[in-house]
Write a protein that holds these residues in place. Sequence first.
Motif, PDB file in Angstrom:
ATOM      1  N   GLY A 281      -8.731  -4.033 -20.425  1.00 34.39           N
ATOM      2  CA  GLY A 281      -9.616  -4.012 -21.576  1.00 34.39           C
ATOM      3  C   GLY A 281      -8.884  -4.216 -22.886  1.00 34.39           C
ATOM      4  N   LEU A 282      -9.584  -4.865 -23.833  1.00 32.93           N
ATOM      5  CA  LEU A 282      -9.031  -5.080 -25.167  1.00 32.93           C
ATOM      6  C   LEU A 282      -8.686  -3.755 -25.828  1.00 32.93           C
ATOM      7  N   HIS A 283      -9.515  -2.732 -25.584  1.00 32.62           N
ATOM      8  CA  HIS A 283      -9.264  -1.431 -26.207  1.00 32.62           C
ATOM      9  C   HIS A 283      -7.950  -0.826 -25.726  1.00 32.62           C
ATOM     10  N   MET A 284      -7.556  -1.125 -24.478  1.00 32.53           N
ATOM     11  CA  MET A 284      -6.279  -0.610 -23.980  1.00 32.53           C
ATOM     12  C   MET A 284      -5.105  -1.284 -24.701  1.00 32.53           C
ATOM     13  N   VAL A 285      -5.287  -2.542 -25.085  1.00 31.23           N
ATOM     14  CA  VAL A 285      -4.260  -3.216 -25.886  1.00 31.23           C
ATOM     15  C   VAL A 285      -4.152  -2.539 -27.248  1.00 31.23           C
ATOM     16  N   ARG A 286      -5.306  -2.202 -27.848  1.00 30.83           N
ATOM     17  CA  ARG A 286      -5.283  -1.494 -29.136  1.00 30.83           C
ATOM     18  C   ARG A 286      -4.588  -0.145 -29.006  1.00 30.83           C
ATOM     19  N   ASN A 287      -4.896   0.595 -27.928  1.00 33.83           N
ATOM     20  CA  ASN A 287      -4.221   1.873 -27.700  1.00 33.83           C
ATOM     21  C   ASN A 287      -2.712   1.678 -27.624  1.00 33.83           C
ATOM     22  N   ALA A 288      -2.305   0.637 -26.888  1.00 34.89           N
ATOM     23  CA  ALA A 288      -0.875   0.363 -26.733  1.00 34.89           C
ATOM     24  C   ALA A 288      -0.234  -0.003 -28.067  1.00 34.89           C
ATOM     25  N   LEU A 289      -0.945  -0.768 -28.890  1.00 37.72           N
ATOM     26  CA  LEU A 289      -0.409  -1.154 -30.195  1.00 37.72           C
ATOM     27  C   LEU A 289      -0.197   0.072 -31.081  1.00 37.72           C
ATOM     28  N   GLY A 290      -1.156   1.008 -31.050  1.00 28.01           N
ATOM     29  CA  GLY A 290      -1.004   2.233 -31.820  1.00 28.01           C
ATOM     30  C   GLY A 290       0.172   3.063 -31.333  1.00 28.01           C
ATOM     31  N   ALA A 291       0.319   3.155 -30.006  1.00 28.51           N
ATOM     32  CA  ALA A 291       1.426   3.925 -29.426  1.00 28.51           C
ATOM     33  C   ALA A 291       2.774   3.282 -29.759  1.00 28.51           C
ATOM     34  N   ILE A 292       2.840   1.960 -29.681  1.00 30.61           N
ATOM     35  CA  ILE A 292       4.081   1.250 -30.015  1.00 30.61           C
ATOM     36  C   ILE A 292       4.432   1.464 -31.481  1.00 30.61           C
ATOM     37  N   ALA A 293       3.429   1.362 -32.356  1.00 32.10           N
ATOM     38  CA  ALA A 293       3.674   1.552 -33.784  1.00 32.10           C
ATOM     39  C   ALA A 293       4.270   2.922 -34.058  1.00 32.10           C
ATOM     40  N   ALA A 294       3.702   3.964 -33.427  1.00 29.16           N
ATOM     41  CA  ALA A 294       4.198   5.322 -33.654  1.00 29.16           C
ATOM     42  C   ALA A 294       5.605   5.496 -33.091  1.00 29.16           C
ATOM     43  N   ALA A 295       5.818   5.089 -31.839  1.00 24.39           N
ATOM     44  CA  ALA A 295       7.123   5.294 -31.193  1.00 24.39           C
ATOM     45  C   ALA A 295       8.217   4.480 -31.881  1.00 24.39           C
ATOM     46  N   HIS A 296       7.877   3.277 -32.328  1.00 26.71           N
ATOM     47  CA  HIS A 296       8.867   2.453 -33.031  1.00 26.71           C
ATOM     48  C   HIS A 296       9.217   3.069 -34.389  1.00 26.71           C
ATOM     49  N   THR A 297       8.224   3.583 -35.081  1.00 22.17           N
ATOM     50  CA  THR A 297       8.474   4.252 -36.363  1.00 22.17           C
ATOM     51  C   THR A 297       9.342   5.490 -36.172  1.00 22.17           C
ATOM     52  N   PHE A 298       9.216   6.113 -35.005  1.00 22.74           N
ATOM     53  CA  PHE A 298      10.039   7.291 -34.694  1.00 22.74           C
ATOM     54  C   PHE A 298      11.457   6.912 -34.267  1.00 22.74           C
ATOM     55  N   GLY A 299      11.754   5.598 -34.178  1.00 17.96           N
ATOM     56  CA  GLY A 299      13.142   5.194 -33.993  1.00 17.96           C
ATOM     57  C   GLY A 299      13.500   4.493 -32.706  1.00 17.96           C
ATOM     58  N   VAL A 300      12.531   4.225 -31.828  1.00 20.47           N
ATOM     59  CA  VAL A 300      12.828   3.536 -30.564  1.00 20.47           C
ATOM     60  C   VAL A 300      12.629   2.038 -30.767  1.00 20.47           C
ATOM     61  N   ASP A 301      13.578   1.222 -30.318  1.00 16.00           N
ATOM     62  CA  ASP A 301      13.462  -0.223 -30.554  1.00 16.00           C
ATOM     63  C   ASP A 301      12.341  -0.816 -29.709  1.00 16.00           C
ATOM     64  N   ILE A 302      11.773  -1.898 -30.199  1.00 13.55           N
ATOM     65  CA  ILE A 302      10.570  -2.464 -29.597  1.00 13.55           C
ATOM     66  C   ILE A 302      10.820  -2.968 -28.179  1.00 13.55           C
ATOM     67  N   GLU A 303      11.951  -3.612 -27.931  1.00 13.03           N
ATOM     68  CA  GLU A 303      12.222  -4.119 -26.584  1.00 13.03           C
ATOM     69  C   GLU A 303      12.213  -2.985 -25.558  1.00 13.03           C
ATOM     70  N   THR A 304      12.813  -1.862 -25.924  1.00 13.65           N
ATOM     71  CA  THR A 304      12.823  -0.702 -25.026  1.00 13.65           C
ATOM     72  C   THR A 304      11.409  -0.191 -24.792  1.00 13.65           C
ATOM     73  N   LEU A 305      10.616  -0.143 -25.855  1.00  9.68           N
ATOM     74  CA  LEU A 305       9.240   0.345 -25.732  1.00  9.68           C
ATOM     75  C   LEU A 305       8.412  -0.558 -24.826  1.00  9.68           C
ATOM     76  N   LEU A 306       8.552  -1.873 -24.981  1.00  3.97           N
ATOM     77  CA  LEU A 306       7.756  -2.794 -24.177  1.00  3.97           C
ATOM     78  C   LEU A 306       8.147  -2.741 -22.703  1.00  3.97           C
ATOM     79  N   GLN A 307       9.414  -2.538 -22.429  1.00  4.56           N
ATOM     80  CA  GLN A 307       9.862  -2.394 -21.043  1.00  4.56           C
ATOM     81  C   GLN A 307       9.282  -1.132 -20.436  1.00  4.56           C
ATOM     82  N   ARG A 308       9.281  -0.062 -21.209  1.00  4.75           N
ATOM     83  CA  ARG A 308       8.732   1.211 -20.746  1.00  4.75           C
ATOM     84  C   ARG A 308       7.223   1.124 -20.550  1.00  4.75           C
TER      85      ARG A 308
END
Length: 459
Positions: A281-308
Amino acid sequence: MRKLSVSDLVKELDGVVVREGSLSVIKSVVTRVKKVKPGCLYFCLDAKAPAVQETEQLPACVIITSRPKRLPPLRGDITVIQVKKTREAYHHFLAWYRRLLSTPHLAITGSYGKTTTKEMVKYLLTENHHVKATKGNYNLFRSNAGVLTRMNENTDFGIFEFGVGKKGHLEKCVRCFSPFSVLITGIGTDHIERYGSQHLYAEEKAKLLKGAGVDQPIFLNSECDHSMRFARSLPPGQIIWFGTGEQADYRGSHIKYTDEGMTFTLTHAEKKYEAFVPAFGLHMVRNALGAIAAAHTFGVDIETLLQRLRTFPPLKRHLEITNGLNGSTLIDDSWNSNSGSIEAALAVLQEKSRGKNSVAVLGQINELGPEEIQEHKKIGRLIYNNQPGRLITIGERAAVMAREAVKCGMRARHVYMCGTPERALELIQKFADDQTVCLIKTSMRDSYGHFIRVLKDET
């Protein structure tokens, strides 16, 4: 929990020791006498005093109460501290304890996607960090207070999911748990009966923003009209947008369904990344985008986040795809229900049933108050727009959806209005085969547990 001295506690709460034990250091906090352990701080919040048998075997502990004379006779090594008002003392304690922690905290709210986004952020961070987070969807005050008091010097991040509960709940959360970063997944139609209107409900959600300090990021959905309105009164530099719109700082595009989940392109700071989330679902992509934004702002690099993110375990009863009756495919989205989540679920059904027969089974939506009829009619129009092969509704209020879908042009012979889950089950058993995809969209507030187990062929 961080160890706290009893003497500091007495001073902070402006309390008086009326019974003195030998305990000098507190190791944990509870609000129920049955959970008291050695070294525990027990706030006696219940209107009734503990029963004699509950206090006879208490270990060494500290009791906080405004009415020490109501306690039964105490034995053993127990300290009693009298305060003016126990509940106010408890809230003051939580705010004090929060100030003792330097841990970054994230508070998540919204009408939909709260639990999924919270679990995603937690999952993205826990690989290399010690995280404390709201358990499941236990998002009211007492449960989150337990999360806070279990944090200590070793906790790297705290993640809270806050529901609105009753009026004033989020204001209380701000007093006791802030400062924190805030993430609002989006505001839809929900709890109108409790708040009187959609506008007042949205304003109640916005109260959480008061807990974000001037240096705390606020993550908002770029496709949510209410969030756009909230942003007008916030410093622009404090807001981080996520979503599929052009203005999003973490933007998803080229979104596609696969057999295992959703692929999309993430754009951030003019760089593009190929991403995958194992959910539909598109909404699950939105959820993932919000989670990535928060975790990346907290200091985890994007490549690591996407792999996880690729290994994120989908939540049960949140568009969970399983085997159903007679070899059919079942989409179980029976955790909660509102117009936004129904629209998302219907879109997933439409996509997953391409080349097959589709059946949408929908229950009623609760707590809509004066908007009940109009909201169910709106969902009827959503049903027509997504055109499931067959529609089954359960309950008189849900029948409003069915009648509206027929009014819009859906074939009446493909629409079934059932008074009970048992009748709906009879129809599903008749229609289900290996060429059928069946969506079950109901609310956990309604008792459909047996119904779902039968559909999953678990009985």
